[in-house]
Enzyme design. Structure first.
Site, PDB file in Angstrom:
ATOM      1  N   LEU A 198       7.688 -26.375 -13.585  1.00  0.00           N
ATOM      2  CA  LEU A 198       6.929 -27.590 -13.336  1.00  0.00           C
ATOM      3  C   LEU A 198       7.557 -28.701 -14.162  1.00  0.00           C
ATOM      4  CD1 LEU A 198       3.205 -26.347 -13.591  1.00  0.00           C
ATOM      5  CD2 LEU A 198       4.472 -26.882 -11.505  1.00  0.00           C
ATOM      6  N   ASP A 199       7.501 -29.927 -13.650  1.00  0.00           N
ATOM      7  CA  ASP A 199       7.978 -31.073 -14.409  1.00  0.00           C
ATOM      8  C   ASP A 199       7.217 -31.198 -15.720  1.00  0.00           C
ATOM      9  OD1 ASP A 199       9.593 -31.732 -12.267  1.00  0.00           O
ATOM     10  OD2 ASP A 199       8.195 -33.201 -11.449  1.00  0.00           O
TER      11      ASP A 199
END
Length: 242
Positions: free
Chosen positions: A53-54
């Site tokens: 995930l960012d």
């Protein structure tokens, strides 16, 4: 920091990743705290990457407890047999539902090709608040959307909603700077309002259906409340975690 554990068995462990925290160490960041190392220290055992995930995105993140287990589930991601849902607060009023079919590329790689990318969404609720964020209107409109990306390209959801002129609030790279600054400086909501809310899959070893749901954090909930969107948040995601 103690990471909230959503699921754990002999093969996998899933957490509710905090926003603003990098998944793993990288040369281009001076951060000293990372999800992977923190989780490893927390459970006293190594963990193996399955997906990412960012930094600015919160929500469900799964690791393997062995390299072999990680590869089994990573194959599901490649084969698109993982069910993924995200929640996002975006600028403006979105359609009731829609599909964004728009090829994207990794902007950090100059020679990267454009790749097919599909995102399906439905609007959970809309709100209008008396904030004169722009010069044109005395009020501002926002939508809470649930997004199911069919593909998993980098920044896909962020790029897709920017493409349809409903950027994710707080997205520094693809969003609306005027809205972002208002949320950060005036409303004191310094985060990107994108959350990986749910992940579903058939367990590659046991065969049972696994559905992982991550509650939103305090900042996300406060944003929903301030924008009149709280009532539209599904109950499964409303048990706020700090």
């Amino acid at each position: 920091m103690i990471l909230p554990i959503l699921f754990e068995d002999d093969y996998f462990i899933a957490i509710n990743k905090p926003q603003g925290m990098l998944v793993h160490r990288t040369r281009i960041s001076e951060d000293t705290v990372f999800v992977m190392q923190t989780l490893r220290d927390q459970i006293g055992a190594p963990v193996y990457t399955i997906h990412r995930l960012d930094r600015a995105t919160s929500g469900v993140l799964v690791y393997g407890k062995s390299a072999e287990a990680a590869e089994l589930l990573a194959a599901y991601f490649r084969e698109k047999t993982i069910g993924k849902k995200y929640l996002a607060i975006v600028r403006g009023w979105t359609d009731e539902q829609g599909t964004v079919d728009y090829a994207v590329r990794d902007q950090d790689k100059p020679d990267a090709e454009y790749l097919e990318a599909l995102s399906h969404y439905r609007t959970l609720g809309r709100g209008e608040v008396p904030y004169a964020i722009g010069y044109k209107y005395k009020t501002a409109r926002f939508s809470l959307v649930e997004v199911e990306p069919e593909t998993g390209r980098r920044h896909q959801i962020r790029k897709h909603f920017a493409h349809i002129l409903h950027p994710v609030i707080g997205d520094k790279r693809h969003g609306d700077n005027k809205h972002n600054m208002y949320f950060w400086n005036v409303l004191q909501l310094p985060r990107m309002l994108l959350h990986a809310s749910e992940l579903g899959f058939e367990h590659p070893v046991g065969g049972e259906t696994v559905v992982l749901q991550a509650p939103v954090d305090e900042l996300f909930m406060r944003a929903l409340q301030m924008l009149g969107l709280e009532e539209y948040l599904p109950a499964a995601y409303s048990a706020v975690q700090s």
